[in-house]
Design a protein around this motif. Sequence first.
Motif, PDB file in Angstrom:
ATOM      1  N   PRO A 112      28.824  26.437  83.431  1.00  0.00           N
ATOM      2  CA  PRO A 112      29.230  25.360  82.516  1.00  0.00           C
ATOM      3  C   PRO A 112      30.715  25.011  82.624  1.00  0.00           C
ATOM      4  O   PRO A 112      31.405  24.844  81.623  1.00  0.00           O
ATOM      5  CB  PRO A 112      28.872  25.926  81.139  1.00  0.00           C
ATOM      6  N   VAL A 113      31.203  24.928  83.847  1.00  0.00           N
ATOM      7  CA  VAL A 113      32.562  24.448  84.122  1.00  0.00           C
ATOM      8  C   VAL A 113      32.459  23.434  85.247  1.00  0.00           C
ATOM      9  O   VAL A 113      31.491  23.438  86.015  1.00  0.00           O
ATOM     10  CB  VAL A 113      33.537  25.592  84.496  1.00  0.00           C
ATOM     11  N   TYR A 114      33.456  22.569  85.355  1.00  0.00           N
ATOM     12  CA  TYR A 114      33.369  21.447  86.293  1.00  0.00           C
ATOM     13  C   TYR A 114      33.361  21.908  87.739  1.00  0.00           C
ATOM     14  O   TYR A 114      32.624  21.402  88.565  1.00  0.00           O
ATOM     15  CB  TYR A 114      34.528  20.484  86.048  1.00  0.00           C
ATOM     16  N   GLN A 115      34.230  22.868  88.070  1.00  0.00           N
ATOM     17  CA  GLN A 115      34.250  23.404  89.423  1.00  0.00           C
ATOM     18  C   GLN A 115      34.417  24.915  89.354  1.00  0.00           C
ATOM     19  O   GLN A 115      34.952  25.455  88.387  1.00  0.00           O
ATOM     20  CB  GLN A 115      35.372  22.776  90.252  1.00  0.00           C
ATOM     21  N   ALA A 116      33.935  25.599  90.403  1.00  0.00           N
ATOM     22  CA  ALA A 116      33.873  27.060  90.378  1.00  0.00           C
ATOM     23  C   ALA A 116      35.228  27.700  90.134  1.00  0.00           C
ATOM     24  O   ALA A 116      35.334  28.713  89.430  1.00  0.00           O
ATOM     25  CB  ALA A 116      33.277  27.555  91.695  1.00  0.00           C
ATOM     26  N   SER A 117      36.279  27.120  90.687  1.00  0.00           N
ATOM     27  CA  SER A 117      37.604  27.724  90.545  1.00  0.00           C
ATOM     28  C   SER A 117      38.113  27.699  89.109  1.00  0.00           C
ATOM     29  O   SER A 117      39.057  28.418  88.770  1.00  0.00           O
ATOM     30  CB  SER A 117      38.610  27.026  91.468  1.00  0.00           C
ATOM     31  N   ASP A 118      37.488  26.891  88.249  1.00  0.00           N
ATOM     32  CA  ASP A 118      37.896  26.870  86.844  1.00  0.00           C
ATOM     33  C   ASP A 118      37.559  28.192  86.144  1.00  0.00           C
ATOM     34  O   ASP A 118      38.122  28.496  85.091  1.00  0.00           O
ATOM     35  CB  ASP A 118      37.234  25.705  86.106  1.00  0.00           C
ATOM     36  N   VAL A 119      36.640  28.963  86.744  1.00  0.00           N
ATOM     37  CA  VAL A 119      36.362  30.295  86.209  1.00  0.00           C
ATOM     38  C   VAL A 119      37.633  31.140  86.255  1.00  0.00           C
ATOM     39  O   VAL A 119      37.882  31.958  85.366  1.00  0.00           O
ATOM     40  CB  VAL A 119      35.226  30.972  87.001  1.00  0.00           C
ATOM     41  N   PHE A 120      38.464  30.930  87.287  1.00  0.00           N
ATOM     42  CA  PHE A 120      39.711  31.691  87.397  1.00  0.00           C
ATOM     43  C   PHE A 120      40.652  31.386  86.232  1.00  0.00           C
ATOM     44  O   PHE A 120      41.391  32.259  85.768  1.00  0.00           O
ATOM     45  CB  PHE A 120      40.419  31.389  88.719  1.00  0.00           C
ATOM     46  N   LEU A 121      40.617  30.128  85.769  1.00  0.00           N
ATOM     47  CA  LEU A 121      41.434  29.775  84.602  1.00  0.00           C
ATOM     48  C   LEU A 121      40.959  30.545  83.372  1.00  0.00           C
ATOM     49  O   LEU A 121      41.780  31.043  82.586  1.00  0.00           O
ATOM     50  CB  LEU A 121      41.336  28.272  84.324  1.00  0.00           C
ATOM     51  N   MET A 122      39.639  30.645  83.204  1.00  0.00           N
ATOM     52  CA  MET A 122      39.102  31.385  82.068  1.00  0.00           C
ATOM     53  C   MET A 122      39.480  32.859  82.155  1.00  0.00           C
ATOM     54  O   MET A 122      39.837  33.491  81.152  1.00  0.00           O
ATOM     55  CB  MET A 122      37.586  31.227  81.995  1.00  0.00           C
ATOM     56  N   MET A 133      31.907  13.135  85.402  1.00  0.00           N
ATOM     57  CA  MET A 133      33.195  12.819  86.031  1.00  0.00           C
ATOM     58  C   MET A 133      34.134  12.136  85.033  1.00  0.00           C
ATOM     59  O   MET A 133      35.343  12.388  85.031  1.00  0.00           O
ATOM     60  CB  MET A 133      32.989  11.937  87.257  1.00  0.00           C
ATOM     61  N   THR A 134      33.578  11.289  84.182  1.00  0.00           N
ATOM     62  CA  THR A 134      34.394  10.613  83.168  1.00  0.00           C
ATOM     63  C   THR A 134      34.946  11.610  82.159  1.00  0.00           C
ATOM     64  O   THR A 134      36.122  11.532  81.767  1.00  0.00           O
ATOM     65  CB  THR A 134      33.556   9.533  82.452  1.00  0.00           C
ATOM     66  N   LEU A 135      34.116  12.554  81.720  1.00  0.00           N
ATOM     67  CA  LEU A 135      34.594  13.578  80.785  1.00  0.00           C
ATOM     68  C   LEU A 135      35.744  14.369  81.391  1.00  0.00           C
ATOM     69  O   LEU A 135      36.759  14.621  80.731  1.00  0.00           O
ATOM     70  CB  LEU A 135      33.446  14.520  80.414  1.00  0.00           C
ATOM     71  N   ARG A 136      35.589  14.765  82.643  1.00  0.00           N
ATOM     72  CA  ARG A 136      36.651  15.552  83.299  1.00  0.00           C
ATOM     73  C   ARG A 136      37.917  14.729  83.472  1.00  0.00           C
ATOM     74  O   ARG A 136      39.027  15.221  83.234  1.00  0.00           O
ATOM     75  CB  ARG A 136      36.151  16.049  84.667  1.00  0.00           C
ATOM     76  N   ARG A 137      37.760  13.471  83.853  1.00  0.00           N
ATOM     77  CA  ARG A 137      38.923  12.617  84.095  1.00  0.00           C
ATOM     78  C   ARG A 137      39.645  12.270  82.798  1.00  0.00           C
ATOM     79  O   ARG A 137      40.878  12.197  82.756  1.00  0.00           O
ATOM     80  CB  ARG A 137      38.474  11.335  84.797  1.00  0.00           C
ATOM     81  N   THR A 138      38.898  12.082  81.724  1.00  0.00           N
ATOM     82  CA  THR A 138      39.488  11.663  80.455  1.00  0.00           C
ATOM     83  C   THR A 138      40.145  12.825  79.719  1.00  0.00           C
ATOM     84  O   THR A 138      40.959  12.599  78.818  1.00  0.00           O
ATOM     85  CB  THR A 138      38.405  11.027  79.554  1.00  0.00           C
ATOM     86  N   LEU A 139      39.784  14.062  80.096  1.00  0.00           N
ATOM     87  CA  LEU A 139      40.319  15.242  79.414  1.00  0.00           C
ATOM     88  C   LEU A 139      41.085  16.110  80.406  1.00  0.00           C
ATOM     89  O   LEU A 139      40.668  17.226  80.740  1.00  0.00           O
ATOM     90  CB  LEU A 139      39.170  16.050  78.794  1.00  0.00           C
ATOM     91  N   PRO A 140      42.232  15.620  80.911  1.00  0.00           N
ATOM     92  CA  PRO A 140      42.949  16.384  81.939  1.00  0.00           C
ATOM     93  C   PRO A 140      43.653  17.622  81.416  1.00  0.00           C
ATOM     94  O   PRO A 140      43.831  18.598  82.144  1.00  0.00           O
ATOM     95  CB  PRO A 140      43.953  15.365  82.491  1.00  0.00           C
ATOM     96  N   GLN A 141      44.080  17.586  80.154  1.00  0.00           N
ATOM     97  CA  GLN A 141      44.840  18.712  79.596  1.00  0.00           C
ATOM     98  C   GLN A 141      44.331  19.065  78.201  1.00  0.00           C
ATOM     99  O   GLN A 141      44.037  18.166  77.412  1.00  0.00           O
ATOM    100  CB  GLN A 141      46.341  18.370  79.533  1.00  0.00           C
ATOM    101  N   PRO A 142      44.234  20.356  77.867  1.00  0.00           N
ATOM    102  CA  PRO A 142      44.347  21.460  78.816  1.00  0.00           C
ATOM    103  C   PRO A 142      43.206  21.424  79.818  1.00  0.00           C
ATOM    104  O   PRO A 142      42.128  20.893  79.518  1.00  0.00           O
ATOM    105  CB  PRO A 142      44.276  22.699  77.917  1.00  0.00           C
ATOM    106  N   ALA A 143      43.440  21.981  80.999  1.00  0.00           N
ATOM    107  CA  ALA A 143      42.507  21.816  82.114  1.00  0.00           C
ATOM    108  C   ALA A 143      41.091  22.248  81.772  1.00  0.00           C
ATOM    109  O   ALA A 143      40.119  21.613  82.192  1.00  0.00           O
ATOM    110  CB  ALA A 143      43.024  22.586  83.327  1.00  0.00           C
ATOM    111  N   LEU A 144      40.948  23.315  81.000  1.00  0.00           N
ATOM    112  CA  LEU A 144      39.614  23.814  80.696  1.00  0.00           C
ATOM    113  C   LEU A 144      38.858  22.945  79.695  1.00  0.00           C
ATOM    114  O   LEU A 144      37.634  23.028  79.606  1.00  0.00           O
ATOM    115  CB  LEU A 144      39.692  25.250  80.166  1.00  0.00           C
ATOM    116  N   LEU A 145      39.551  22.104  78.947  1.00  0.00           N
ATOM    117  CA  LEU A 145      38.885  21.265  77.951  1.00  0.00           C
ATOM    118  C   LEU A 145      37.905  20.317  78.628  1.00  0.00           C
ATOM    119  O   LEU A 145      36.718  20.278  78.291  1.00  0.00           O
ATOM    120  CB  LEU A 145      39.923  20.475  77.147  1.00  0.00           C
TER     121      LEU A 145
END
Length: 701
Positions: free
Chosen positions: A60-70, A256-268
Motif C-alpha cells: 500500500p505504497v506508491y513505489q517499493a522504495s517508499d518502504v525505506f522511508l517508512m 497518479m493524481t493522488l501521488r502528484r497532488t500530495l508531494p509532501q510529506p512524501a509518504l502522504l
Amino acid sequence: MMLMQTVSSLFPTDGAGRHALRLAFLRLYGLRPLDSGDDPRLTTMSSLTVDAFDTLVTRPVYQASDVFLMIGVILRNRRIISTTASEWKIARHSAENALAIAVAPREVLLDDIYKELVSRGVLSAADARQAQDIELGLEHKLSRPIAANIDLVNAFESRGGSVDVLSDTYLPHDDVCRLLSQAGLHLDHTSIHTSSQSLTTKRGGELFRHTLGKTRGVASQTLHVGDNLHSDVWQARAAGLAAAPYLTGRPNRYEMTLRRTLPQPALLGSIMAGSARSVRLGRVFPSLKQQAIWTTSASVVGPLLFAFVAWCLKEAVRRGLKTLYFLARDGEVLLKVAKTLLPTCAPHLTCRYLHVSRRSLHLPAVVEMGSIEREWILDCATERTFRSLLSRLDIEPVEFLKFLPATSPLQTKAPDALLSPADVTEMAYALDYQPVCDLILERAAQRRATCIDYMTQEGLLEPGNIGIVDIGWRGRLQRSLCRAVMTEDPGFAKRLHGFYIDLTSQPSDSGSFSTFSTESGDRSFSWAKRGPLFEIFCAAHHGTVLGYKTDLKGRSTPLLASQDNPVAESWGLLVQQDAVVAFSREAAETFNLAHINPLDHTTALAKAACDVTRLFVEQPDRAEGDAYGSFLHAEDEQHERFEEMAGMIDFNPVSLARRLTGHHPGRRISFWPEGSLARSIPFWLRGSALSMFKSMPGRDT
C-alpha cells in the motif's frame, strides 16, 4: 533499449482511447498483456512462470522504495538513527546499489546490505540487526495479494499445469514463500525461485534458465507473466519463453493524481495512492459493472470520503465537540470510515448514527407558517401529485379540501394527478386560510413530539457542544433539526455545528456551519451541483426515515420506509461500501505504521480528493459511465420517482430536440452529463467530446 523506453513512456497514460493505442503498439511487437484468467494462452501452454512483486503481491505504497522511508521513520522514532527518514532512504539505496555493481550479475542479499551499512558507519552491528528485523517485519505487514493473479495461478495449477514463481529480490527465500502463502497462493515452496536463493536473476536472464533446468520445463511451452518490461518481457523472450506483460498493477490515473497532488510529506501521497491501488487489486469480480464500481470506489470514492471524514474529525476535536452525529442516510458509510480513524486519530470523540431525513424533520420543524415553511411545502410542486404533496404534511386530500371554498379549482382535482402551475397557485392561496394553517401546525406538533423523544434518547438534549455530519447542499436539514429541538432547548443552535462537503446556503439561527469545499481551496468546482453523484457515493442499506415511533419497551425507534434498499443493492451498493471501507482501513493502518496522523494534513488531503473527484466527474471512461450512470436515483423527498443518473443520449435530431424542448416524459437529459457522453460516444471521440463540453461557454462546473 530505445524500444523499451518508448513503450515504458506509454504505460503511465490512461483513458480508453490511449489504452487501446498502447495495446496496439505492444501487440505490434508480439506483446499481448494478460488481463484476465480467460486468456487463451493459459489453455495452450503447459507451464506458467510468474513474477512475485507487483504481479502476485503488492504494497500500500506508491513505489517499493517508499518502504525505506517508512523504515526510516520507525528507526528515527526508536532513536536507532538520528538522520531523517529521507536521508535513511538515500543511505539504504546507496548501499544496495553499490553492492549490486560490485557483485553483478549475482543478486544482492539483505544481510550484505546491512553489513555494508555497518561498514559505512550508518548503523552499529546491534542496530543493524534491529533495522533488518524491522524491514522484514514491515514487508510482512505491508504485503497485499493481487487477487486476479493469485486466482489465475491457483486455477492453472489446479488444472494440472506446472507453475513456478520467479522473483528478483534481496529478501530471504523463506520470507518470500511466507508472503506468497499469506496472499493465498497454493504452491509448494519448491515451486518458488528467488534470486536471493539461487544468486541468479531474471534481469540477467539466468534465473529463467536456472528454473527451466531445475524443473525440466520446456521454454516454448511456458508463458511468463510479470510487470517489468525488461526482466519479465525481454529477458523471458530471450530465454525462449512466451511473455505476457501484466499492466493492471501499474498506477491508474487517479492513483497518479493522488501521488502528484500530495508531494509532501512524501509518504502522504505514497500511502494514499498505494492504498487505492492495493484495494483496487485486492478483489476481482465476474461482472464488468461490479469491477468498475469496486475500482472507482477504491480510487475515487474511498479517498474522497476518507479525506472528508478526516477533516470532520479534526475540526470536531479542534472545536471541543463532545459527540459527532452522522446523519442518515449519507452518514452510514461516513460513520464506517470514521471508525477506521477514531482509534488512532480521535480516540476521545464519540461518533454515532442519527436516523433523520427531510421527511422526518421538515414537518416537525414547522412551528409557524412563514415564507420558509411555505417554500418547503410547495417545493417542486409541479412534479408531484395532489396526494403526494399533502403527504409530506401528514394530511389526506379530503381533510385539506374541507377547509377550502366550494369554488376552489382544487375541489375537482384528481388526488393522483400531477399539479399544474395553476394548481400550485391555488395551493399557495390555500395556505393563507387559517384553518389550513391550524391543521398543518397540529400535524407538525404531533410529529414533533415523537421526534423530540428520539432526539432526547439519542443524547442531543444533553449539555455540551455537538456536531452533525452530512454531505450538504442547502442546509435545510440542520435548520429543521434546530427548529424542532429548540422547542425543548432554546439554546440548542448555539451548541450545534454542521460539517458538510458543500453548501449553497447557510440558514440563519440554525447553528454554525463548515464546508469541506472551502478546505479543498478549489472554488471552480461546484460540489453541490454534482450532488446526485455524491449521494450515490454515500448510498445506504436502508430506506428513508419516515418518522419515529415508540416500541413495546418504550424505546423511540426510527420508522423506515424499508429495512433494505433494493434499488441500490441490486446496482452494487455492497461492492461500493466494501471498497470504501477497505480503502479507509488500509490507509488508516498504513498511516499508523508510518507514524503519520492524517488529521494533521486535511488541507492537502482535501485538495487531492477534489482533484481525483473532478477527474472522475469530468473525464469518465465508458466503464465508469456505464456503472455509475445506470444507478437509479430519486431526487424527490418521497423517493417516488427513479431515473438513471446518466442515461444514454439518443443523438437522433428529433429525439434530442424533444429532450431539449421539454417534450419528454423524463427530466433533463442527465444528472451527470459527462457520464451520459461517456456512455453514448465512441472511445475515439470521447476525449474530444468531454473536453468540448468542459469548455462550453456559460457552462458552470
